[in-house]
Motif scaffolding. Structure first.
Motif, short mmCIF file in Angstrom:
data_model
loop_
_atom_site.label_atom_id
_atom_site.label_comp_id
_atom_site.label_asym_id
_atom_site.label_seq_id
_atom_site.Cartn_x
_atom_site.Cartn_y
_atom_site.Cartn_z
N PRO A 179 10.16 8.99 8.51
CA PRO A 179 11.15 7.96 8.55
C PRO A 179 10.36 6.76 8.51
CG PRO A 179 11.42 9.78 9.96
CD PRO A 179 9.99 10.00 8.71
N ALA A 180 9.18 6.36 8.93
CA ALA A 180 8.47 5.20 9.03
C ALA A 180 7.99 4.69 7.35
CB ALA A 180 7.44 5.15 9.74
N LEU A 181 7.98 5.30 7.31
CA LEU A 181 7.34 5.26 5.67
C LEU A 181 9.12 4.72 4.54
CD1 LEU A 181 5.33 5.25 3.70
CD2 LEU A 181 5.65 7.47 2.79
N SER A 182 9.55 6.11 4.78
CA SER A 182 10.77 5.12 4.07
C SER A 182 11.60 4.39 4.81
CB SER A 182 12.78 6.65 4.67
OG SER A 182 11.77 8.31 4.23
N LYS A 183 11.95 3.78 6.04
CA LYS A 183 12.39 2.53 6.37
C LYS A 183 11.56 1.43 6.15
CE LYS A 183 13.57 0.83 10.97
NZ LYS A 183 13.45 0.22 12.24
N SER A 184 10.28 1.49 6.13
CA SER A 184 9.38 0.59 5.13
C SER A 184 9.77 0.22 3.79
CB SER A 184 8.15 0.45 5.23
OG SER A 184 7.41 -0.62 5.19
N ILE A 185 9.69 0.90 2.86
CA ILE A 185 10.51 0.86 1.69
C ILE A 185 11.50 0.19 1.69
CG2 ILE A 185 10.62 2.34 -0.78
CD1 ILE A 185 7.79 1.73 0.15
N SER A 186 12.50 0.68 2.50
CA SER A 186 13.48 0.13 2.34
C SER A 186 13.87 -1.23 2.65
CB SER A 186 15.07 1.12 3.20
OG SER A 186 14.76 2.81 3.10
N LYS A 187 13.37 -1.50 3.84
CA LYS A 187 13.14 -3.02 4.37
C LYS A 187 12.41 -4.06 2.49
CE LYS A 187 12.60 -2.61 8.62
NZ LYS A 187 12.12 -3.59 10.23
N LEU A 188 11.59 -3.23 1.75
CA LEU A 188 11.04 -4.16 0.58
C LEU A 188 12.10 -3.83 -0.77
CD1 LEU A 188 8.84 -4.89 -0.69
CD2 LEU A 188 7.92 -2.98 -1.51
N GLU A 189 13.30 -2.53 -0.64
CA GLU A 189 14.26 -2.75 -1.32
C GLU A 189 15.06 -4.12 -1.41
OE1 GLU A 189 13.69 1.71 -2.90
OE2 GLU A 189 14.91 1.45 -1.92
N PRO A 216 16.61 -1.17 -6.44
CA PRO A 216 15.88 -0.36 -6.28
C PRO A 216 14.27 0.09 -6.86
CG PRO A 216 17.40 0.56 -7.50
CD PRO A 216 17.93 -1.14 -7.69
N LEU A 217 13.32 0.72 -6.27
CA LEU A 217 12.52 0.80 -6.72
C LEU A 217 12.03 2.43 -6.55
CD1 LEU A 217 10.53 -1.05 -4.22
CD2 LEU A 217 10.99 -1.82 -6.34
N PHE A 218 12.70 3.28 -6.30
CA PHE A 218 12.43 4.69 -6.61
C PHE A 218 14.02 5.25 -6.69
CE2 PHE A 218 8.98 3.79 -4.21
CZ PHE A 218 8.03 3.96 -4.59
N GLU A 219 13.42 6.74 -7.39
CA GLU A 219 15.07 7.46 -7.74
C GLU A 219 14.12 8.63 -7.56
OE1 GLU A 219 16.12 5.68 -11.46
OE2 GLU A 219 14.76 6.53 -12.48
N LYS A 220 15.53 9.31 -7.04
CA LYS A 220 15.25 11.05 -7.10
C LYS A 220 14.92 11.84 -8.66
CE LYS A 220 18.00 12.50 -2.98
NZ LYS A 220 19.06 13.42 -2.81
N ASN A 221 14.35 12.73 -8.99
CA ASN A 221 13.87 12.87 -9.82
C ASN A 221 13.51 14.37 -9.71
OD1 ASN A 221 12.64 13.66 -12.71
ND2 ASN A 221 10.47 13.58 -12.22
N GLY A 222 14.70 15.49 -9.45
CA GLY A 222 14.84 16.89 -9.25
C GLY A 222 13.54 16.79 -7.49
N ARG A 223 13.32 17.74 -7.16
CA ARG A 223 12.66 17.17 -6.14
C ARG A 223 11.50 16.51 -5.39
NH1 ARG A 223 11.09 23.76 -4.84
NH2 ARG A 223 12.33 24.36 -5.29
N ASN A 224 11.14 15.71 -6.72
CA ASN A 224 9.71 14.87 -5.86
C ASN A 224 11.15 13.19 -6.25
OD1 ASN A 224 8.34 16.46 -5.50
ND2 ASN A 224 7.59 16.84 -8.04
N GLN A 241 0.81 -1.40 0.03
CA GLN A 241 0.16 -0.28 -0.25
C GLN A 241 0.95 1.24 -0.20
OE1 GLN A 241 -2.06 -1.25 3.76
NE2 GLN A 241 -4.20 -1.85 2.88
N TYR A 242 2.09 0.99 0.94
CA TYR A 242 2.73 2.25 0.70
C TYR A 242 3.33 2.61 -0.82
CZ TYR A 242 3.08 2.15 5.66
OH TYR A 242 2.86 2.50 7.77
N LEU A 243 3.55 1.45 -1.13
CA LEU A 243 4.83 1.88 -2.37
C LEU A 243 3.31 2.47 -3.40
CD1 LEU A 243 6.41 0.32 -5.02
CD2 LEU A 243 5.24 -1.47 -4.45
N LYS A 244 2.50 1.77 -3.94
CA LYS A 244 1.55 2.11 -4.28
C LYS A 244 1.26 3.79 -4.42
CE LYS A 244 -3.39 1.18 -6.15
NZ LYS A 244 -4.01 2.33 -5.94
N SER A 245 0.65 4.05 -3.38
CA SER A 245 0.63 5.49 -2.75
C SER A 245 2.11 6.23 -3.47
CB SER A 245 0.33 5.64 -1.11
OG SER A 245 0.29 7.25 -0.75
#
Length: 293
Positions: free
Chosen positions: A30-40, A46-54, A7-11
């Motif tokens: 921080p909790a959200l970032s930690k959860s995605i890091s564990k999934l990665e 890696p599931l995400f990468e930087k795109n400017g500010r987003n 659900q976090y990934l989708k959001s």
């Protein structure tokens, strides 16, 4: 890996922002970032990468998100099915329609059903025909309503039936020189400016040049069909629309068209051989029974 991480990934994929997703999900960043890091770490990509500010999904993330959406949709379907079994007379009916159908047809059919099924709820939005068919096949919606079946030809999984035919009429402002005419020929409109519905998906209410026999002057093409009548009343132009009880004759005049323009046909579609909740089936049966009233 757990449901919460999916659900976090989708959001995050939808918002392209950890900060905004954390707010929407009511969790700390921080909790959200930690959860995605564990999934990665678990997936070892890696599931995400930087795109400017987003941020944006990586190629790995895009692949995994497609499977995540399917998994979440199936889980949601399972939850709904269990809820339906415990309380078959209530529940949510998920429907979608094209913009013109949602404006001129859906309010009547929904209100009529709610009069006899007050405990039912609707999840309702409007989309192009292609998106409606896709959501039907993915189980995201129970029923779809549209006025074009050109895209249906290669969708054997979808059952479509005709539920209503509506003739086209001309609407003009009350102070227009044609407003008192009971009938008009399209040949007499060559010098008029038109307000033409133009949805993003090209599901137009009517092909103007084909019906008129000439290329008319289009003054404006609103993406939202609900704006059309107001624009006509304001004197922006005249328009050819389906003749429905929703037309406000206090602000525009309705004029019959002499030429035989093909009626608009509204269709209802659903996924063949798929589970449909009792309340959704009741609504489908109500729509079908309304055809013969």
């Amino acid at each position: 890996m757990n449901l919460q991480q999916l659900q976090y990934l989708k959001s995050i994929a939808e918002t392209e922002s950890f900060t905004l997703s954390a707010q929407l999900l009511s969790v700390t960043q921080p909790a959200l970032s930690k959860s995605i890091s564990k999934l990665e770490e678990e997936l070892n990509v890696p599931l995400f990468e930087k795109n400017g500010r987003n941020i944006k999904l990586t190629s790995f993330g895009k692949i995994f998100l497609a499977h995540t959406n399917i998994a979440l949709a199936e889980i949601e379907k399972g939850v709904r099915e269990l809820q339906d079994i415990t309380n078959p007379n209530t529940g949510t009916i998920s429907i979608s329609s094209t913009s013109t159908v949602s404006t001129f047809f859906m309010p009547f059919i929904i209100s009529g059903f709610l009069n006899i099924n007050p405990d039912a709820k609707f999840q309702f939005n409007h989309q192009c025909v292609r998106s409606i068919l896709k959501d039907l096949k993915n189980g995201k919606i129970d029923l779809g309503f549209y006025d074009s079946i050109d895209s249906i030809e290669f969708n054997d999984e979808i059952e479509s039936i005709s539920i209503k035919k509506e003739e086209y009429v001309l609407i003009v402002p009350k102070n227009h020189s044609l407003s008192n005419k009971p009938e008009i020929s399209l040949r007499d409109l060559k010098h008029e400016s038109f307000v033409a519905s133009c949805e993003v998906n090209k599901d137009k209410m009517i092909s103007y040049s084909k019906s008129l026999g000439y290329i008319p002057k289009i003054s404006i093409q609103p993406s939202d069909a609900s704006m059309l009548e107001g624009l006509v009343a304001a004197g922006v132009g005249i328009s050819i629309v389906p003749n429905t009880p929703l037309i406000n004759t206090n602000i525009v005049s309705i004029i019959k068209i002499k030429e035989n323009i093909k009626d608009r046909t509204i269709y209802m579609g659903w996924l063949k051989n798929s589970y449909m909740s009792p309340v959704a089936k009741a609504f489908k049966d109500y729509v079908i029974s309304s055809i013969y009233k």
